[in-house]
Design a protein around this motif. Structure first.
Motif, mmCIF file in Angstrom:
data_model
loop_
_atom_site.group_PDB
_atom_site.id
_atom_site.type_symbol
_atom_site.label_atom_id
_atom_site.label_comp_id
_atom_site.label_asym_id
_atom_site.label_seq_id
_atom_site.Cartn_x
_atom_site.Cartn_y
_atom_site.Cartn_z
ATOM 1 N N SER A 42 0.829 -1.203 0.000
ATOM 2 C CA SER A 42 0.000 0.000 0.000
ATOM 3 C C SER A 42 0.866 1.257 0.000
ATOM 4 C CB SER A 42 -0.925 -0.016 1.214
ATOM 5 O OG SER A 42 -1.644 1.177 1.311
ATOM 6 N N ASP A 43 1.902 1.275 0.838
ATOM 7 C CA ASP A 43 2.800 2.430 0.895
ATOM 8 C C ASP A 43 3.548 2.611 -0.423
ATOM 9 O OD1 ASP A 43 1.970 2.814 3.479
ATOM 10 O OD2 ASP A 43 3.776 1.968 4.398
ATOM 11 N N MET A 44 3.978 1.506 -1.022
ATOM 12 C CA MET A 44 4.708 1.578 -2.284
ATOM 13 C C MET A 44 3.815 2.122 -3.396
ATOM 14 S SD MET A 44 6.421 -1.409 -4.579
ATOM 15 C CE MET A 44 4.821 -2.109 -4.887
ATOM 16 N N VAL A 45 2.582 1.636 -3.468
ATOM 17 C CA VAL A 45 1.675 2.071 -4.522
ATOM 18 C C VAL A 45 1.297 3.535 -4.336
ATOM 19 C CG1 VAL A 45 -0.653 1.758 -5.461
ATOM 20 C CG2 VAL A 45 0.790 -0.221 -5.037
ATOM 21 N N SER A 46 1.012 3.942 -3.113
ATOM 22 C CA SER A 46 0.625 5.340 -2.897
ATOM 23 C C SER A 46 1.791 6.281 -3.163
ATOM 24 C CB SER A 46 0.084 5.537 -1.488
ATOM 25 O OG SER A 46 1.101 5.337 -0.537
ATOM 26 N N GLY A 47 3.021 5.806 -2.974
ATOM 27 C CA GLY A 47 4.188 6.637 -3.249
ATOM 28 C C GLY A 47 4.610 6.619 -4.705
ATOM 29 N N SER A 48 4.002 5.778 -5.513
ATOM 30 C CA SER A 48 4.426 5.662 -6.904
ATOM 31 C C SER A 48 3.657 6.586 -7.839
ATOM 32 C CB SER A 48 4.278 4.223 -7.388
ATOM 33 O OG SER A 48 2.918 3.877 -7.480
ATOM 34 N N TYR A 49 2.600 7.189 -7.362
ATOM 35 C CA TYR A 49 1.782 8.064 -8.201
ATOM 36 C C TYR A 49 2.203 9.503 -7.986
ATOM 37 C CZ TYR A 49 -2.243 10.502 -10.061
ATOM 38 O OH TYR A 49 -3.059 11.339 -10.776
ATOM 39 N N GLU A 50 2.379 10.215 -9.083
ATOM 40 C CA GLU A 50 2.751 11.626 -8.998
ATOM 41 C C GLU A 50 1.713 12.446 -9.742
ATOM 42 O OE1 GLU A 50 6.211 14.476 -10.802
ATOM 43 O OE2 GLU A 50 6.816 12.519 -10.050
ATOM 44 N N GLU A 51 1.160 13.431 -9.082
ATOM 45 C CA GLU A 51 0.171 14.315 -9.688
ATOM 46 C C GLU A 51 0.875 15.214 -10.705
ATOM 47 O OE1 GLU A 51 -3.370 15.418 -10.583
ATOM 48 O OE2 GLU A 51 -3.194 14.202 -8.794
ATOM 49 N N THR A 52 0.320 15.304 -11.915
ATOM 50 C CA THR A 52 0.945 16.115 -12.960
ATOM 51 C C THR A 52 0.213 17.424 -13.207
ATOM 52 O OG1 THR A 52 -0.324 15.044 -14.704
ATOM 53 C CG2 THR A 52 1.828 14.095 -14.158
ATOM 54 N N ILE A 130 16.020 11.097 -23.814
ATOM 55 C CA ILE A 130 14.657 11.169 -23.287
ATOM 56 C C ILE A 130 14.607 10.948 -21.773
ATOM 57 C CG2 ILE A 130 14.023 8.749 -23.650
ATOM 58 C CD1 ILE A 130 11.278 9.911 -24.681
ATOM 59 N N ASN A 131 15.565 10.200 -21.228
ATOM 60 C CA ASN A 131 15.518 9.966 -19.784
ATOM 61 C C ASN A 131 15.862 11.218 -18.986
ATOM 62 O OD1 ASN A 131 18.312 9.806 -20.381
ATOM 63 N ND2 ASN A 131 18.651 8.528 -18.589
ATOM 64 N N HIS A 132 16.410 12.266 -19.631
ATOM 65 C CA HIS A 132 16.694 13.525 -18.933
ATOM 66 C C HIS A 132 15.436 14.355 -18.708
ATOM 67 C CE1 HIS A 132 21.142 13.526 -20.472
ATOM 68 N NE2 HIS A 132 20.835 12.454 -19.772
ATOM 69 N N GLY A 137 11.481 18.420 -15.274
ATOM 70 C CA GLY A 137 10.157 18.812 -14.809
ATOM 71 C C GLY A 137 9.283 17.663 -14.362
ATOM 72 N N GLY A 138 9.900 16.559 -13.979
ATOM 73 C CA GLY A 138 9.142 15.445 -13.433
ATOM 74 C C GLY A 138 8.306 14.721 -14.470
ATOM 75 N N LYS A 140 5.331 15.329 -15.611
ATOM 76 C CA LYS A 140 4.644 16.174 -16.601
ATOM 77 C C LYS A 140 5.549 16.416 -17.810
ATOM 78 C CE LYS A 140 2.145 20.463 -17.217
ATOM 79 N NZ LYS A 140 1.629 21.681 -16.619
ATOM 80 N N THR A 141 6.803 16.742 -17.592
ATOM 81 C CA THR A 141 7.724 16.983 -18.705
ATOM 82 C C THR A 141 8.002 15.698 -19.473
ATOM 83 O OG1 THR A 141 8.724 18.829 -17.534
ATOM 84 C CG2 THR A 141 10.015 17.859 -19.305
ATOM 85 N N SER A 142 8.089 14.565 -18.771
ATOM 86 C CA SER A 142 8.280 13.286 -19.451
ATOM 87 C C SER A 142 7.098 12.989 -20.366
ATOM 88 C CB SER A 142 8.448 12.153 -18.438
ATOM 89 O OG SER A 142 9.636 12.305 -17.705
ATOM 90 N N ILE A 143 5.893 13.241 -19.886
ATOM 91 C CA ILE A 143 4.683 13.007 -20.686
ATOM 92 C C ILE A 143 4.676 13.910 -21.909
ATOM 93 C CG2 ILE A 143 2.165 13.240 -20.709
ATOM 94 C CD1 ILE A 143 2.260 12.425 -17.699
ATOM 95 N N GLU A 144 4.968 15.190 -21.717
ATOM 96 C CA GLU A 144 4.973 16.131 -22.840
ATOM 97 C C GLU A 144 6.034 15.756 -23.871
ATOM 98 O OE1 GLU A 144 5.490 19.849 -20.816
ATOM 99 O OE2 GLU A 144 3.366 19.965 -20.253
ATOM 100 N N THR A 145 7.176 15.270 -23.415
ATOM 101 C CA THR A 145 8.240 14.860 -24.330
ATOM 102 C C THR A 145 7.809 13.649 -25.141
ATOM 103 O OG1 THR A 145 9.917 15.720 -22.819
ATOM 104 C CG2 THR A 145 10.646 14.143 -24.473
ATOM 105 N N VAL A 146 7.183 12.668 -24.490
ATOM 106 C CA VAL A 146 6.724 11.471 -25.201
ATOM 107 C C VAL A 146 5.610 11.833 -26.168
ATOM 108 C CG1 VAL A 146 5.568 9.245 -24.922
ATOM 109 C CG2 VAL A 146 7.484 9.861 -23.442
ATOM 110 N N GLU A 147 4.749 12.778 -25.806
ATOM 111 C CA GLU A 147 3.673 13.199 -26.714
ATOM 112 C C GLU A 147 4.259 13.855 -27.963
ATOM 113 O OE1 GLU A 147 -0.176 14.175 -23.878
ATOM 114 O OE2 GLU A 147 1.221 15.794 -24.356
ATOM 115 N N GLU A 148 5.352 14.562 -27.803
ATOM 116 C CA GLU A 148 5.936 15.298 -28.920
ATOM 117 C C GLU A 148 6.863 14.445 -29.777
ATOM 118 O OE1 GLU A 148 8.022 19.398 -30.038
ATOM 119 O OE2 GLU A 148 6.385 19.180 -28.635
#
Length: 153
Positions: A42-52, A130-132, A137-138, A140-148
């Motif tokens: 439970s602790d691992m799962v709750s710590g694995s989600y990041e609000e974007t 891409i891993n940079h 920016g956490g 959110k930036t990873s998502i935007e990079t993959v979208e682009e």
């Protein structure tokens, strides 16, 4: 005449009591371990989600908002290297896995994005691995990079 000896039921009761206590002890240990596993997971799962901050946000890449029940949905899983010997501010992604759920075909397609893919990172303003993106920016930036990156040449 010989008197018959009555067998005492006492040893049987002691045996049953001893076995019962041992079983109760083992059940308590098993229950405690099950609770420990549940709490750790439970602790691992709750710590694995990041609000974007992208929930219900209209993207320039979509004409209308996505309804996950009716539309195809893509989810980016980001494995982040945040080990203790790294600076927590500059964590980089170790693994990027894009999952696309297709409603019409009832299937899921997975794309593993190599961490050394050379792409344009909008937040940084230049091309790099891409891993940079996560360090800039956490999630959110990873998502935007993959979208682009599929749209770039």
């Amino acid at each position: 005449m010989r008197k018959r000896r009555r067998r005492s039921k006492r040893p049987v009761k002691k045996l049953l009591l001893s076995v019962g206590i041992v079983l109760l002890f083992l059940a308590a240990i098993g229950g405690g371990y099950a609770f420990y596993l549940y709490k750790s997971t439970s602790d691992m799962v709750s710590g694995s989600y990041e609000e974007t901050g992208r929930d219900n946000e209209q993207s320039d890449l979509r004409e209308k908002p996505v309804d996950p029940v009716d539309d195809n949905v893509s989810i980016l899983f980001i494995g982040v290297d945040d080990s203790e010997h790294r600076d927590q501010e500059d964590t980089r992604s170790d693994a990027l896995l894009l999952a696309t759920f297709n409603q019409e075909k009832n299937n899921v397609k997975l794309l593993s994005i190599p961490r050394d893919s050379y792409v344009y990172i909008p937040e940084a303003g230049y091309n790099t691995k891409i891993n940079h993106a996560h360090a800039y920016g956490g999630a959110k930036t990873s998502i935007e990079t993959v979208e682009e990156f599929p749209d770039t040449s």
